[in-house]
Design a protein around this motif. Structure first.
Motif, short mmCIF file in Angstrom:
data_model
loop_
_atom_site.label_atom_id
_atom_site.label_comp_id
_atom_site.label_asym_id
_atom_site.label_seq_id
_atom_site.Cartn_x
_atom_site.Cartn_y
_atom_site.Cartn_z
N GLN A 160 -70.61 14.46 26.33
CA GLN A 160 -69.43 13.70 27.26
C GLN A 160 -69.76 12.80 27.52
O GLN A 160 -70.90 12.38 28.90
CB GLN A 160 -69.90 15.18 28.04
N PHE A 161 -69.30 11.62 27.19
CA PHE A 161 -69.71 9.81 27.31
C PHE A 161 -69.00 9.67 28.17
O PHE A 161 -70.52 9.09 29.20
CB PHE A 161 -69.07 9.25 26.49
N PHE A 177 -70.32 -1.82 32.85
CA PHE A 177 -68.22 -1.34 32.76
C PHE A 177 -67.61 -2.01 32.10
O PHE A 177 -67.49 -1.51 31.26
CB PHE A 177 -68.34 -1.24 34.30
N LEU A 178 -68.38 -3.29 31.99
CA LEU A 178 -67.58 -4.11 30.85
C LEU A 178 -67.58 -3.27 29.08
O LEU A 178 -67.15 -2.48 28.20
CB LEU A 178 -67.30 -5.68 30.51
N PHE A 179 -69.03 -3.16 29.28
CA PHE A 179 -69.75 -3.06 27.98
C PHE A 179 -69.47 -1.44 27.52
O PHE A 179 -69.47 -0.94 26.23
CB PHE A 179 -71.70 -3.07 27.81
N GLY A 180 -69.59 -0.84 28.93
CA GLY A 180 -69.34 0.50 28.23
C GLY A 180 -67.99 1.37 28.32
O GLY A 180 -67.60 2.24 27.63
N GLY A 181 -67.01 0.46 28.43
CA GLY A 181 -65.94 0.41 29.40
C GLY A 181 -65.66 0.39 26.65
O GLY A 181 -64.46 0.98 26.08
N ILE A 182 -65.99 -0.64 26.41
CA ILE A 182 -65.74 -1.93 25.19
C ILE A 182 -66.79 -0.51 24.11
O ILE A 182 -65.46 -0.25 23.19
CB ILE A 182 -66.37 -2.70 25.51
N GLY A 183 -67.16 0.25 24.81
CA GLY A 183 -67.92 1.52 23.93
C GLY A 183 -67.48 2.17 23.83
O GLY A 183 -67.40 3.09 22.70
N LEU A 184 -66.90 2.75 25.12
CA LEU A 184 -66.46 3.94 25.33
C LEU A 184 -64.74 4.33 23.93
O LEU A 184 -64.03 4.59 23.32
CB LEU A 184 -65.66 4.78 26.57
N ILE A 185 -64.01 3.03 23.92
CA ILE A 185 -62.47 2.92 23.68
C ILE A 185 -62.90 2.82 22.18
O ILE A 185 -62.71 3.41 20.73
CB ILE A 185 -61.96 1.21 24.11
N PRO A 204 -55.84 13.51 4.82
CA PRO A 204 -55.73 12.99 6.18
C PRO A 204 -54.49 12.58 6.07
O PRO A 204 -53.67 11.56 5.89
CB PRO A 204 -56.93 12.15 6.36
N LYS A 205 -53.95 13.07 7.64
CA LYS A 205 -52.95 12.37 7.76
C LYS A 205 -52.76 11.46 8.66
O LYS A 205 -51.32 10.90 9.48
CB LYS A 205 -51.53 13.76 8.56
N PHE A 206 -53.83 11.01 9.78
CA PHE A 206 -53.15 9.96 10.80
C PHE A 206 -52.98 9.56 11.91
O PHE A 206 -51.55 9.65 12.07
CB PHE A 206 -53.45 8.85 9.95
N SER A 207 -51.90 11.22 11.89
CA SER A 207 -51.48 11.55 13.74
C SER A 207 -52.55 10.44 14.96
O SER A 207 -53.15 10.83 15.12
CB SER A 207 -50.85 13.07 13.47
N ILE A 208 -50.91 10.72 15.63
CA ILE A 208 -51.73 10.23 16.21
C ILE A 208 -52.40 10.95 17.95
O ILE A 208 -53.22 11.12 18.43
CB ILE A 208 -50.55 9.41 17.81
N ALA A 209 -52.02 12.05 17.95
CA ALA A 209 -52.23 13.06 18.27
C ALA A 209 -53.57 13.90 18.33
O ALA A 209 -54.63 13.82 17.26
CB ALA A 209 -51.57 14.62 18.14
N GLY A 210 -54.91 13.62 19.27
CA GLY A 210 -55.89 14.10 19.49
C GLY A 210 -57.14 13.87 20.64
O GLY A 210 -55.65 14.17 21.86
N ALA A 211 -58.43 13.74 20.79
CA ALA A 211 -58.27 13.49 22.48
C ALA A 211 -58.65 12.19 22.56
O ALA A 211 -59.66 11.88 21.87
CB ALA A 211 -59.94 14.55 21.40
N TRP A 212 -58.42 11.58 23.40
CA TRP A 212 -58.09 10.67 24.26
C TRP A 212 -58.68 10.48 25.12
O TRP A 212 -58.43 9.58 26.02
CB TRP A 212 -56.02 9.55 23.73
N GLU A 213 -59.09 11.23 25.80
CA GLU A 213 -59.44 10.80 26.98
C GLU A 213 -61.20 9.89 27.33
O GLU A 213 -61.27 9.46 28.65
CB GLU A 213 -60.35 12.48 27.75
N ASP A 214 -62.19 9.28 26.31
CA ASP A 214 -62.41 8.83 26.32
C ASP A 214 -62.19 7.23 26.14
O ASP A 214 -62.79 6.35 27.21
CB ASP A 214 -63.76 8.75 25.26
#
Length: 139
Positions: free
Chosen positions: A16-17, A68-76, A94-104
């Protein structure tokens, strides 16, 4: 009774980052508030010269901006890499679909914008200080 001190089976991809980042920033703010109070009491009881509070606020804004800047870049970056690895290991092909967990990723983008806002606030405070100093120096 089994006492387990180190769990080797933890899933690091489920960490839970955002919660950890929030706790870190909260602890940093409490520490900084403690330092401001200690300096305030030091100025009251030992020194007759008062240091302006805006210096502490500018320093806090600089520290928070970098976090905040380093944390944001790191989370992305971490979220993109995490989704790529989950996609690779989820199936044989692997099919590389866009569906996934993008909360971070969305939390990282929010952190980037907050960092940019903190930088603008710091520049605004410094511009007001220089404008006040130039007005005081004029006869």
């Amino acid at each position: 009774m089994e006492n387990q001190s180190f769990n080797l089976k933890t899933d690091l991809l489920q960490a839970q980052f955002p919660t950890m980042f929030k706790d870190f920033v909260f602890i940093l703010l409490l520490f900084f508030a403690f330092l401001i109070l200690v300096n305030l009491f030091k100025n009251i009881f030992t020194s007759s010269k008062q240091s302006p509070a805006r210096d502490y606020i500018v320093l806090l804004l600089i520290i928070l901006n970098k976090i905040f800047l380093f944390g944001g870049i790191g989370l992305i970056v971490a979220n993109i890499i995490k989704n790529i690895f989950e996609e690779i290991y989820s199936s044989a092909a692997p099919k590389f679909s866009i569906a996934g967990a993008w909360e971070d990723l969305s939390f990282g983008i929010i952190l980037l914008f907050v960092g940019i806002g903190l930088n603008k606030a710091r520049k605004l405070i410094l511009n007001q200080v220089t404008a006040t100093n130039t007005r005081e120096q004029q006869p």
